[in-house]
Scaffold this active site. Structure first.
Site, PDB file in Angstrom:
ATOM      1  N   TYR A  55      96.131  49.659  41.853  1.00 29.80           N
ATOM      2  CA  TYR A  55      95.064  49.812  40.783  1.00 29.80           C
ATOM      3  C   TYR A  55      95.236  48.546  39.904  1.00 29.80           C
ATOM      4  O   TYR A  55      96.235  48.185  39.377  1.00 29.80           O
ATOM      5  CB  TYR A  55      94.752  51.222  40.218  1.00 29.80           C
ATOM      6  CG  TYR A  55      94.130  51.094  39.361  1.00 29.80           C
ATOM      7  CD1 TYR A  55      92.656  50.916  39.266  1.00 29.80           C
ATOM      8  CD2 TYR A  55      94.339  51.515  37.770  1.00 29.80           C
ATOM      9  CE1 TYR A  55      91.682  50.840  38.217  1.00 29.80           C
ATOM     10  CE2 TYR A  55      93.725  51.405  36.659  1.00 29.80           C
ATOM     11  CZ  TYR A  55      92.193  51.294  36.944  1.00 29.80           C
ATOM     12  OH  TYR A  55      91.259  51.110  35.942  1.00 29.80           O
ATOM     13  N   ASP A  58     102.192  56.923  42.655  1.00 30.15           N
ATOM     14  CA  ASP A  58     100.535  57.219  42.100  1.00 30.15           C
ATOM     15  C   ASP A  58      99.965  57.924  43.079  1.00 30.15           C
ATOM     16  O   ASP A  58      99.602  57.104  44.092  1.00 30.15           O
ATOM     17  CB  ASP A  58      99.943  55.973  41.316  1.00 30.15           C
ATOM     18  CG  ASP A  58      98.486  56.193  40.888  1.00 30.15           C
ATOM     19  OD1 ASP A  58      97.841  57.134  41.341  1.00 30.15           O
ATOM     20  OD2 ASP A  58      98.248  55.346  40.079  1.00 30.15           O
ATOM     21  N   LYS A  99      90.012  61.851  38.241  1.00 29.20           N
ATOM     22  CA  LYS A  99      89.306  61.401  39.665  1.00 29.20           C
ATOM     23  C   LYS A  99      89.401  62.872  40.332  1.00 29.20           C
ATOM     24  O   LYS A  99      88.732  63.877  39.673  1.00 29.20           O
ATOM     25  CB  LYS A  99      90.423  60.375  40.466  1.00 29.20           C
ATOM     26  CG  LYS A  99      90.690  59.277  39.626  1.00 29.20           C
ATOM     27  CD  LYS A  99      89.266  58.358  39.262  1.00 29.20           C
ATOM     28  CE  LYS A  99      89.414  57.184  38.837  1.00 29.20           C
ATOM     29  NZ  LYS A  99      90.332  56.950  37.375  1.00 29.20           N
ATOM     30  N   ARG A 117      99.004  66.658  19.395  1.00 23.89           N
ATOM     31  CA  ARG A 117      99.447  65.224  19.927  1.00 23.89           C
ATOM     32  C   ARG A 117     100.897  65.772  20.785  1.00 23.89           C
ATOM     33  O   ARG A 117     101.563  64.818  21.340  1.00 23.89           O
ATOM     34  CB  ARG A 117      99.906  64.163  18.594  1.00 23.89           C
ATOM     35  CG  ARG A 117     100.507  62.983  19.289  1.00 23.89           C
ATOM     36  CD  ARG A 117     100.091  61.869  18.244  1.00 23.89           C
ATOM     37  NE  ARG A 117     100.478  62.402  16.978  1.00 23.89           N
ATOM     38  CZ  ARG A 117     101.650  62.422  16.333  1.00 23.89           C
ATOM     39  NH1 ARG A 117     102.798  61.883  17.211  1.00 23.89           N
ATOM     40  NH2 ARG A 117     101.965  62.461  14.906  1.00 23.89           N
TER      41      ARG A 117
HETATM   42  C1  LIG Z   1      95.024  54.785  41.576  1.00 25.36           C
HETATM   43  C2  LIG Z   1      94.899  54.851  40.138  1.00 25.36           C
HETATM   44  N1  LIG Z   1      95.765  55.043  39.268  1.00 25.36           N
HETATM   45  C3  LIG Z   1      95.486  55.225  37.744  1.00 25.36           C
HETATM   46  C4  LIG Z   1      94.266  54.926  37.449  1.00 25.36           C
HETATM   47  C5  LIG Z   1      93.883  55.010  35.948  1.00 25.36           C
HETATM   48  O1  LIG Z   1      93.171  56.144  35.540  1.00 25.36           O
HETATM   49  P1  LIG Z   1      92.285  56.380  34.335  1.00 25.36           P
HETATM   50  O2  LIG Z   1      91.039  55.635  34.404  1.00 25.36           O
HETATM   51  O3  LIG Z   1      92.231  57.817  34.243  1.00 25.36           O
HETATM   52  O4  LIG Z   1      93.105  55.772  33.093  1.00 25.36           O
HETATM   53  C6  LIG Z   1      93.081  54.597  38.273  1.00 25.36           C
HETATM   54  C7  LIG Z   1      91.714  54.516  37.981  1.00 25.36           C
HETATM   55  O5  LIG Z   1      90.919  54.129  38.269  1.00 25.36           O
HETATM   56  C8  LIG Z   1      93.341  54.714  39.754  1.00 25.36           C
HETATM   57  O6  LIG Z   1      92.596  54.560  40.552  1.00 25.36           O
END
Ligand SMILES: Cc1ncc(COP(=O)(O)O)c(C=O)c1O
Length: 387
Positions: A108, A180, A205, A54
């Site tokens: 997102y 992001d 991703k 952790r």
């Molecule tokens: C641009 C973006 N940021 C963050 C996330 C969140 O990621 P996770 O599903 O790994 O928690 C996603 C998920 O689709 C995303 O497309």
């Protein structure tokens, strides 16, 4: 915030994805690093040098953190249990109750919920900004503003935000610019080179790329990453060693995967743009894309994500979704298999139709994550499903 950039890299990107962060090797060493699944590690009695999964300091996490920092050109990096865990811990390391965050309105859906529901409950106020409006950020600043958060390219509309103005502003004010960069991956875009202080990814991703790991990454300065680690530890957002091991395996092919996805997506976007069933195709590599000039200037590749709007709206989308054969209908993105999804049922399901339309997602909007299948085969499947 002090600069989070490291000096120039010792090797080219394609080499770093394989080897950055590795120590010297000797005869008898395994070429594939072992998976160390242990949660606990023997300590010197009385020492506070605790190794524990952790705490994010066990061997498989450590290796991948060094590599991810090198790929983004950051001083340090931390892997977390998911992209949402990365966004939450990454921002909570910067913000306190009473602070104010400016965020792009193009986010997102999960991030939107975190900022607009959870952060508000914690006393962190968030203002959503239309980033394409002139002087948008400056006009909404408050004396409590501590950071600006953007996502670029945007999920799912593929808009590309210009980093120049916003990064000059955050530097002038001494506040953090957090990006992001999930849609781009460091192959196509490295935000720290454009004035960002913090880079976040959903490693689920492109970074992992095989639809079999949930993970997240935060990159920045060492003192900042230490703060993020404290959040990770108390909120329990650390990935399991096996997730780190799989992520390392996925990363090895990041460069070749994304180069191929870039090339296939460019071809498919040009083809989709010419189809009569498609009202609009959104891909930063198209001259018709509103941010094409910014994308040419700032990105090294236009990415593997395309979205398109069907002229026939929701009914046409339903028909299309039922007809695809090779391509799967599934959420998530950035992996080796080509997937389509409809944001109205996935990433933006909690938005009302009006809210979706405001952020550029009308009904009939399809998101396509281009995988590694032969491009002609993907095109043939799209064609038979569209017809
Ligand atoms: C641009 C973006 N940021 C963050 C996330 C969140 O990621 P996770 O599903 O790994 O928690 C996603 C998920 O689709 C995303 O497309």
């Amino acid at each position: 915030m002090a600069s989070s950039r490291k000096p120039p890299r010792p090797h080219a990107f394609a080499t770093l994805v394989l080897h950055a962060g590795e120590g010297a090797h000797a005869a008898g060493d395994p070429v594939v690093p072992p998976l160390v699944q242990s949660v606990n590690y023997v300590q010197e009695p009385g020492s506070d040098d605790l190794m524990y999964t952790r705490y994010g300091n066990t061997p498989n996490a450590d290796r991948i953190q060094k590599r991810l920092a090198a790929l983004e050109g950051a001083e340090d990096a931390l892997v977390l249990a998911s992209g949402m865990g990365a966004t939450a811990c990454g921002l909570l390391a910067l913000l306190r109750p009473g602070d104010h965050l400016l965020a792009s309105q193009y986010l997102y859906g999960g991030t939107y919920r975190l900022l607009m529901e959870e952060f508000q409950l914690m006393g962190i106020d968030v203002t959503l900004v239309e980033p394409f409006e002139p002087r948008a950020w400056r006009r909404r600043l408050r004396k409590e503003t501590r950071a600006i958060f953007i996502e670029s390219p945007v999920n799912p509309t593929c808009r590309v935000l210009d980093m120049r103005g916003v990064s000059l502003l955050t530097k002038e004010l001494g506040i953090a610019l957090v990006v992001d960069s999930t849609f781009a991956s460091p192959v196509n875009f490295r935000p720290l080179e454009h004035g960002a202080d913090v880079v976040i990814h959903s490693a689920t991703k492109f970074l992992n790329g095989h639809h079999d790991v949930l993970g997240g990454v935060v990159c920045g300065t060492t003192p900042y990453i230490d703060e993020v680690r404290q959040k990770e530890i108390v909120w329990g957002q650390t990935p399991d060693p096996f997730a780190c091991w799989l992520l390392e395996r996925g990363l090895k092919t990041l460069d070749v995967r994304v180069q191929r996805q870039n090339a296939s997506a460019q071809r498919l976007a040009q083809w989709l743009e010419g189809r009569k069933e498609v009202r609009r195709c959104h891909y930063p590599g198209l001259a018709s894309h509103p941010d094409h000039a910014i994308a040419v200037d700032q990105l090294d590749g236009f990415g593997g994500m395309i979205s398109f709007e069907l002229g026939g709206g929701a009914r046409a989308a339903d028909r299309f979704a039922k007809r695809i054969k090779l391509i799967r209908y599934a959420a998530s993105l950035g992996g080796v298999d080509t997937l389509v999804s409809e944001p109205r049922f996935s990433s933006h399901a909690r938005f009302s139709p009006d809210e979706r339309a405001r952020v550029g997602i009308p009904d009939g909007f399809i998101r396509l994550s281009v995988g590694l299948e032969d491009c002609d085969d993907i095109m043939a499947d799209l064609e038979q499903a569209l017809r």
